[in-house]
Scaffold this active site. Structure first.
Site, PDB file in Angstrom:
ATOM      1  N   ALA A   1      34.195  34.263  27.614  1.00  0.00           N
ATOM      2  CA  ALA A   1      34.125  33.932  29.037  1.00  0.00           C
ATOM      3  C   ALA A   1      33.616  35.116  29.839  1.00  0.00           C
ATOM      4  O   ALA A   1      33.914  36.275  29.511  1.00  0.00           O
ATOM      5  CB  ALA A   1      35.498  33.507  29.539  1.00  0.00           C
TER       6      ALA A   1
ATOM      7  N   GLY B   1      33.269  37.974  32.712  1.00  0.00           N
ATOM      8  CA  GLY B   1      34.293  38.788  33.360  1.00  0.00           C
ATOM      9  C   GLY B   1      34.680  39.974  32.505  1.00  0.00           C
ATOM     10  O   GLY B   1      34.189  40.154  31.383  1.00  0.00           O
TER      11      GLY B   1
ATOM     12  N   ARG C   1      36.729  42.001  29.975  1.00  0.00           N
ATOM     13  CA  ARG C   1      37.528  41.596  28.820  1.00  0.00           C
ATOM     14  C   ARG C   1      38.987  41.996  29.012  1.00  0.00           C
ATOM     15  O   ARG C   1      39.300  43.117  29.401  1.00  0.00           O
ATOM     16  CB  ARG C   1      36.958  42.233  27.555  1.00  0.00           C
ATOM     17  N   GLY C   2      39.895  41.076  28.727  1.00  0.00           N
ATOM     18  CA  GLY C   2      41.317  41.330  28.920  1.00  0.00           C
ATOM     19  C   GLY C   2      41.911  42.215  27.843  1.00  0.00           C
ATOM     20  O   GLY C   2      41.383  42.316  26.732  1.00  0.00           O
TER      21      GLY C   2
ATOM     22  N   ASP D   1      47.830  26.217  36.462  1.00  0.00           N
ATOM     23  CA  ASP D   1      48.620  25.590  35.409  1.00  0.00           C
ATOM     24  C   ASP D   1      47.842  25.674  34.096  1.00  0.00           C
ATOM     25  O   ASP D   1      46.609  25.752  34.086  1.00  0.00           O
ATOM     26  CB  ASP D   1      48.908  24.132  35.764  1.00  0.00           C
TER      27      ASP D   1
END
Length: 574
Positions: free
Chosen positions: A311, A313, A315-316, A367
């Site tokens: 995705a 953005g 990277r987490g 959610d």
């Protein structure tokens, strides 16, 4: 296994669903009393209880089935016969679609989310499409302006089941008429009429009248949020008549409405942008919403030639996030190992996501749907993403040759990461985004949620321009945080030192430090200081904590302050 046992098992599952749905309706039916008594803590508790009901009753049925079968293993042919018997019970069953999802849940619990095939599960419904489009009974009442709109609205409001006094019914009716006249014009309004749902929709501290405004040029939503004054008198806070406004009210970042599932099909006309999954999610049938969400995913996958990619953005550090380029959901997998600064376990992360599921999301937390043993075709996965999955989440992946199985993941609505949004916009859009971000922080805090990591990358922007939080690994209750002021430096050298001159304990947060990363961009800093400077003060946060500890439940509005009647027409006298 003795013959005939299959029918008994099918009947036991359906009876278990009846028991679960009966309790669901029982909790839902108490919404009016909780609203009238202004028992807002009971409202929050009822929401949590209703969420837990489903899993509790699935567990009860699983135990019953283990007793019936004496714990013996079952072969594939036996399971297929159980499903056949269950399917035969559904043609005359009023809640067939949710009953199919309940069957799926029982199966998954029994077999540890394995062997999930269309033959064994209701991955797609067994019932004809027309049953989904049939409204079983009159769910709404029509009101025509035979004697004008003032008379019509008086009849609508007088028909409501609420037993509290109105603060000023005539004033509210004139507010509504003024709004409708501004929206439609006098001539169009005279030729329009209302269709109003028989049930009020209860959520948080409001009772929503939901209707359809049927005009010569089409059907519009007609939504009236009914609130209480401190003296327990009723008033209508605004009137919403656009599909965008209705979509936000029924949005994926909000708590579930206390209302009945039969209304889903009736709602579809005024919420054309909502999928079936989103409609079921909005009314609290979250497990069936999960079924519908998976069906929507499969239908999309069949019709596209895309591959999953990482995705967009930053990277987490905890989650690996991927998506299909044209699909409106993201898939989130907990990494095997986290960045060093993330001192937590995978179990902690899952607990945070469950907290969000059960908590009042106040329109500011997305959610999610949780899946186990999620199967992906390798041909649908880009080489770069496959490499990343094996690098970051190998412990959660099983290779089946042409497929992989991901042991656990979340699916969530896709948004534009706020940090990317802020890079792309300017002027009023930039100002609106910063205002929305600050409002999101405030509303989360008022609902007893502290985001933990408040960086822009952890928030997303919806298609309606709302800012929503979606990174939950550091989330906690506001009441668990110790908000502190930074002590004055002892010596001038203290401010130049690499280490702080004051002690820091777990749970300590220094709001002054937020300024360093939230205001670093010269385009953003002045806007933030103008609109949200109080977020940098520890006393602001401590005051919120005090209100929470005193039991105060804040009002939550699914619309902007400027849309409230008290702001739009507050000085008008009727």
């Amino acid at each position: 296994m003795p013959r005939g046992l299959e029918l008994l098992i099918a009947q036991t599952i359906l009876q278990g669903f009846d028991a679960q749905y009966g309790r669901f309706l029982e909790v839902t039916s108490g919404a009016q009393q909780r609203f009238e008594q202004a028992d807002w803590h009971a409202v929050q508790l009822a929401m949590k209880n209703r969420i837990h009901l489903y899993d509790h009753h699935v567990g009860l049925v699983v135990e019953q089935l283990r007793c019936i079968t004496n714990g013996q293993s079952t072969d594939a042919a036996f399971l297929l016969r159980v499903k056949e018997h269950y399917t035969r019970l559904l043609p005359d069953y009023p809640r067939f679609e949710i009953a199919e999802s309940f069957f799926n849940s029982v199966y998954c619990r029994l077999f540890d989310h394995r062997s999930l095939t269309p033959e064994r599960l209701f991955i797609f419904s067994s019932q004809p499409e027309r049953r989904f489009r049939t409204i079983p009974r009159p769910l709404a009442k029509d009101f025509h302006p035979d004697h004008g709109w003032e008379s019509l609205l008086m009849r609508v409001i007088s028909d409501l089941p609420l037993r509290l006094r109105w603060q000023n019914k005539s004033r509210d009716i004139h507010y509504i008429i003024r709004h409708l006249t501004e929206t439609l014009g006098t001539d169009n309004l005279a030729e329009s009429h209302l269709q109003v749902a028989n049930e009020l929709f209860y959520r948080n501290k409001a009772a929503w009248l939901v209707g359809k405004l049927i005009t010569p040029s089409g059907t519009l939503p007609f939504l009236l949020p009914i609130h209480q004054t401190d003296d327990g008198e009723l008033f209508i806070d605004t009137c919403l008549t656009t599909t965008a406004e209705a979509s936000i009210v029924f949005g994926f970042a909000r708590s579930y409405f206390m209302v009945y599932a039969a209304l889903v099909e009736w709602l579809r006309e005024i919420l054309p942008g909502k999928t079936t999954a989103e409609l079921y999610m909005a009314i609290g049938c979250q497990k069936h919403a999960k079924t519908e969400s998976y069906r929507e995913y499969l239908v999309y996958l069949q019709g596209c030639n895309e591959q999953f990619i990482e995705a967009p953005g930053i990277r987490g550090m905890v989650m690996l996030v991927f998506t299909l380029p044209g699909f409106d959901r993201v898939f989130k997998v907990i990494k095997d190992k986290f960045a060093p600064q993330k001192e937590m376990s995978a179990a902690h992360v899952r607990a945070c996501y469950q907290l969000v599921k059960e908590h009042d999301r106040v329109g500011r937390m997305a959610d999610t749907q949780e899946f186990e043993n999620f199967v992906l075709e390798k041909r649908h996965i880009s080489p770069a993403l496959m490499e990343l999955l094996l690098q970051e989440a190998a412990e959660k992946i099983t290779d089946l040759g042409e497929q992989i199985v991901i042991r656990h993941l979340y699916i969530e609505r896709r948004m534009v990461p706020l940090n990317i949004w802020l890079e792309q916009v300017e002027g009023q859009q930039l100002r609106d985004a910063i205002e929305e971000y600050g409002n999101a922080i405030r509303q989360l805090a008022a609902a007893n949620i502290f985001p933990g990591d408040m960086l822009f990358k952890n928030f997303g922007v919806t298609r309606h321009g709302r800012v929503v939080f979606y990174d939950y690994d550091e989330i906690c209750y506001m009441t668990e945080v110790n908000f502190r002021d930074i002590p004055p430096p002892r010596y001038p050298e203290d401010e130049l030192a690499s280490e702080p001159w004051y002690s820091v304990s777990p749970g300590d947060v220094f709001p002054e430090e937020f300024r360093h990363w939230l205001c670093a961009d010269p385009r953003i800093g002045p806007l933030f200081e103008e609109m949200h400077a109080d977020l940098f003060r520890a006393d602001y946060w401590r005051a919120l904590q005090n209100r929470i500890r005193e039991g105060h439940v804040e009002d939550v509005y699914a619309y902007r302050r400027r849309q409230r009647f008290s702001v739009r027409y507050g000085e008008m006298l009727f």
